[in-house]
Design an enzyme around this catalytic site. Structure first.
Site, PDB file in Angstrom:
ATOM      1  N   TYR A   1       0.821  -1.218   0.000  1.00  0.00           N
ATOM      2  CA  TYR A   1       0.000   0.000   0.000  1.00  0.00           C
ATOM      3  C   TYR A   1       0.851   1.263   0.000  1.00  0.00           C
ATOM      4  O   TYR A   1       0.433   2.290  -0.525  1.00  0.00           O
ATOM      5  CB  TYR A   1      -0.907   0.026   1.243  1.00  0.00           C
ATOM      6  CG  TYR A   1      -2.218  -0.690   1.069  1.00  0.00           C
ATOM      7  CD1 TYR A   1      -2.257  -2.049   0.780  1.00  0.00           C
ATOM      8  CD2 TYR A   1      -3.420  -0.010   1.211  1.00  0.00           C
ATOM      9  CE1 TYR A   1      -3.462  -2.708   0.649  1.00  0.00           C
ATOM     10  CE2 TYR A   1      -4.635  -0.665   1.080  1.00  0.00           C
ATOM     11  CZ  TYR A   1      -4.651  -2.011   0.798  1.00  0.00           C
ATOM     12  OH  TYR A   1      -5.852  -2.652   0.671  1.00  0.00           O
TER      13      TYR A   1
ATOM     14  N   ASP B   1      -3.116 -18.341   1.563  1.00  0.00           N
ATOM     15  CA  ASP B   1      -4.072 -19.107   0.752  1.00  0.00           C
ATOM     16  C   ASP B   1      -4.749 -20.175   1.611  1.00  0.00           C
ATOM     17  O   ASP B   1      -5.971 -20.349   1.576  1.00  0.00           O
ATOM     18  CB  ASP B   1      -3.396 -19.709  -0.497  1.00  0.00           C
ATOM     19  CG  ASP B   1      -2.077 -20.423  -0.205  1.00  0.00           C
ATOM     20  OD1 ASP B   1      -1.575 -20.345   0.943  1.00  0.00           O
ATOM     21  OD2 ASP B   1      -1.548 -21.066  -1.137  1.00  0.00           O
TER      22      ASP B   1
ATOM     23  N   ASP C   1     -12.627  -8.764   4.543  1.00  0.00           N
ATOM     24  CA  ASP C   1     -13.877  -8.848   3.776  1.00  0.00           C
ATOM     25  C   ASP C   1     -14.426 -10.276   3.830  1.00  0.00           C
ATOM     26  O   ASP C   1     -15.642 -10.484   3.945  1.00  0.00           O
ATOM     27  CB  ASP C   1     -13.659  -8.465   2.301  1.00  0.00           C
ATOM     28  CG  ASP C   1     -13.828  -6.969   2.056  1.00  0.00           C
ATOM     29  OD1 ASP C   1     -13.435  -6.177   2.936  1.00  0.00           O
ATOM     30  OD2 ASP C   1     -14.353  -6.586   0.983  1.00  0.00           O
TER      31      ASP C   1
ATOM     32  N   ASP D   1      -6.576  -6.807   4.402  1.00  0.00           N
ATOM     33  CA  ASP D   1      -7.676  -6.206   3.643  1.00  0.00           C
ATOM     34  C   ASP D   1      -8.569  -7.310   3.084  1.00  0.00           C
ATOM     35  O   ASP D   1      -9.799  -7.271   3.207  1.00  0.00           O
ATOM     36  CB  ASP D   1      -7.094  -5.345   2.514  1.00  0.00           C
ATOM     37  CG  ASP D   1      -8.182  -4.731   1.659  1.00  0.00           C
ATOM     38  OD1 ASP D   1      -9.161  -4.221   2.223  1.00  0.00           O
ATOM     39  OD2 ASP D   1      -8.059  -4.780   0.410  1.00  0.00           O
TER      40      ASP D   1
ATOM     41  N   LYS E   1       2.964 -15.283   3.493  1.00  0.00           N
ATOM     42  CA  LYS E   1       3.216 -16.079   2.283  1.00  0.00           C
ATOM     43  C   LYS E   1       4.726 -16.328   2.240  1.00  0.00           C
ATOM     44  O   LYS E   1       5.433 -15.966   1.288  1.00  0.00           O
ATOM     45  CB  LYS E   1       2.702 -15.306   1.053  1.00  0.00           C
ATOM     46  CG  LYS E   1       2.705 -16.093  -0.249  1.00  0.00           C
ATOM     47  CD  LYS E   1       1.654 -17.183  -0.315  1.00  0.00           C
ATOM     48  CE  LYS E   1       1.799 -17.977  -1.602  1.00  0.00           C
ATOM     49  NZ  LYS E   1       0.935 -19.171  -1.616  1.00  0.00           N
TER      50      LYS E   1
HETATM   51  C1  IPM Z   1     -10.525  -1.088   3.628  1.00  0.00           C
HETATM   52  C2  IPM Z   1     -10.661  -0.553   2.228  1.00  0.00           C
HETATM   53  C3  IPM Z   1      -9.502   0.368   1.916  1.00  0.00           C
HETATM   54  C4  IPM Z   1      -8.231  -0.451   2.045  1.00  0.00           C
HETATM   55  C5  IPM Z   1      -9.590   1.054   0.541  1.00  0.00           C
HETATM   56  C6  IPM Z   1     -10.855   1.828   0.364  1.00  0.00           C
HETATM   57  C7  IPM Z   1      -8.389   1.940   0.282  1.00  0.00           C
HETATM   58  O1  IPM Z   1     -10.779  -1.605   1.335  1.00  0.00           O
HETATM   59  O2  IPM Z   1     -10.425  -0.267   4.570  1.00  0.00           O
HETATM   60  O3  IPM Z   1     -10.515  -2.308   3.800  1.00  0.00           O
HETATM   61  O4  IPM Z   1      -7.860  -1.189   1.120  1.00  0.00           O
HETATM   62  O5  IPM Z   1      -7.587  -0.365   3.092  1.00  0.00           O
HETATM   63 MG    MG Z   2     -11.005  -3.500   2.276  1.00  0.00          MG
END
Ligand code: IPM
Ligand code: MG
Length: 364
Positions: free
Chosen positions: A141, A223, A251, A247, A191
């Site tokens: 990042y 993975d 999710d 990240d 990884k």
């Molecule tokens: C999160 C989001 C952000 C990230 C994006 C919007 C830059 O996906 O906070 O998880 O990747 O950190």
């Molecule tokens: Mg995210």
């Protein structure tokens, strides 16, 4: 106590969910006798539209001079073709950096009332209570160099994944300290079979763990961890991982517990904490009043706990959320077959009502 906050509603559904989170914040402050001082500033696409800068100076100044920051969401397809530094996300990454918020805590808890919401069988999902500790200021990042170079047709893109021992050690300590207050299990995800960054990560995490003899540390490739996360999510406790893996896995954890809309996060480690729901700006449902505000509301709980050490107030918010879910109140993302869904605002109001009712019953 004075709760001196900067509110960054941001883009898409950000303003809608933040409005409800602020209502809950007002209710909890009121019930516990705290004063609120709020200033609202622009970030992301909203700021680009206003002043062509995803993180204007007055936003930074407000954030660094307040005690904590509550953010909605950042991102808008209107700026998809902008250069990197003029994209909404650049504002988010920069505010994380300005605040020194290197530790991103992302709890993923399956509320008992939502067992049927998980796409996993209830007996698999039941008991899921994960804390993802994501490194937030390093890795691909922020690594330099980064570029897209060359003439169209033969361009080359470069990103750099980079970690120093100091960066790894400080996030490992956060994970171990938090694990000490939980089940004392830390899974470090990397990884290391492919990446130098991950080999250093594994070495430094292992070394740091020696200061925490009560912690059980395990390592898993990302993975494989992704697979385990859907096979037996209830076996996870604290997951420690680098920026991009965190990240992605967070999710996925949102999916496991029924909806990304439920997930809150705290970005700490610097002088001012930043609190935001894990979901993004969701432009497809923005403005419809149907977004789930619980991720934002639960971020208020994290803010109270981590920036102000107000444990009872944080618990009051979490209990109110659990109770409205128990009553069957659902936004569209967590409504099951035949269940009526409520609006963003109604969900916020129900949480506020539940909070107030509980306070009245304790006073009475
Ligand atoms: C999160 C989001 C952000 C990230 C994006 C919007 C830059 O996906 O906070 O998880 O990747 O950190
Ligand atoms: Mg995210």
């Amino acid at each position: 106590m004075l709760l001196d906050l900067t509110i960054l509603p941001g883009d898409g559904i950000g303003p809608e969910v933040t409005a409800q989170a602020v209502e809950v914040l007002r209710a909890v402050a009121d019930a516990h006798g705290h004063a609120l001082k709020l200033q609202t500033k622009k970030i992301g696409g909203a700021a680009l539209e206003a002043v062509n800068d995803p993180l204007p100076t007055d936003t930074i100044e407000a954030c660094v001079s307040s005690s904590a920051v509550l953010l909605g969401a950042v991102g808008s397809p209107a700026f998809d073709h902008n250069p990197g530094h003029l994209r909404p996300e650049a504002g988010l990454l920069r505010i994380r950096r300005e605040l020194g918020a290197f530790a991103n805590l992302r709890p993923a808890v399956l509320f008992p009332a939502l067992e049927d919401c998980s796409p996993l069988r209830p007996e698999i999902a039941r008991g899921t209570d994960i804390l993802i500790v994501r490194e937030l200021l390093g890795g691909a990042y922020f690594g330099e160099p980064r570029s897209i170079e060359g003439p169209t047709g033969s361009r080359v893109a470069t990103n750099t994944m980079r970690y120093s021992e100091a960066e790894i050690q400080r996030i490992a300590r956060v994970a171990f300290d938090l694990a000490m207050k939980r089940k004392k299990n830390v899974l470090s995800v990397d990884k290391a079979n492919v990446l130098e960054c991950s080999r250093l990560w594994r070495e430094v995490v292992t070394r740091t763990s020696k200061d925490y003899p009560q912690i059980t540390l395990a390592h898993q490739y990302v993975d494989s961890a992704a697979m385990s996360l859907v096979q037996h999510p209830a076996q996870f406790d604290v997951v420690l991982t680098e920026n991009m893996f965190g990240d992605i896995l967070s999710d996925q954890a949102g999916g496991v517990v029924g909806s990304l809309g439920l997930l809150a996060s705290a970005s700490i480690g610097g002088p001012v904490g930043l609190y935001e729901p894990v979901h993004g700006s969701a432009p497809n449902i923005a403005g419809k009043g149907i977004a789930n505000p619980l991720g934002a509301i639960l971020s208020v709980a994290l803010l109270l706990r981590h920036s102000f050490s107000l444990a009872a107030e944080a618990a009051a918010v979490e209990t109110a959320v659990a109770s409205v879910l128990q009553q069957g109140v659902r936004t569209a993302d967590i409504a099951g077959h035949g269940q009526i869904s409520v609006s963003t605002e109604e969900m916020g109001t129900r949480v506020v009502d539940s909070l107030r009712k509980r306070v009245r019953s304790t006073v009475a």
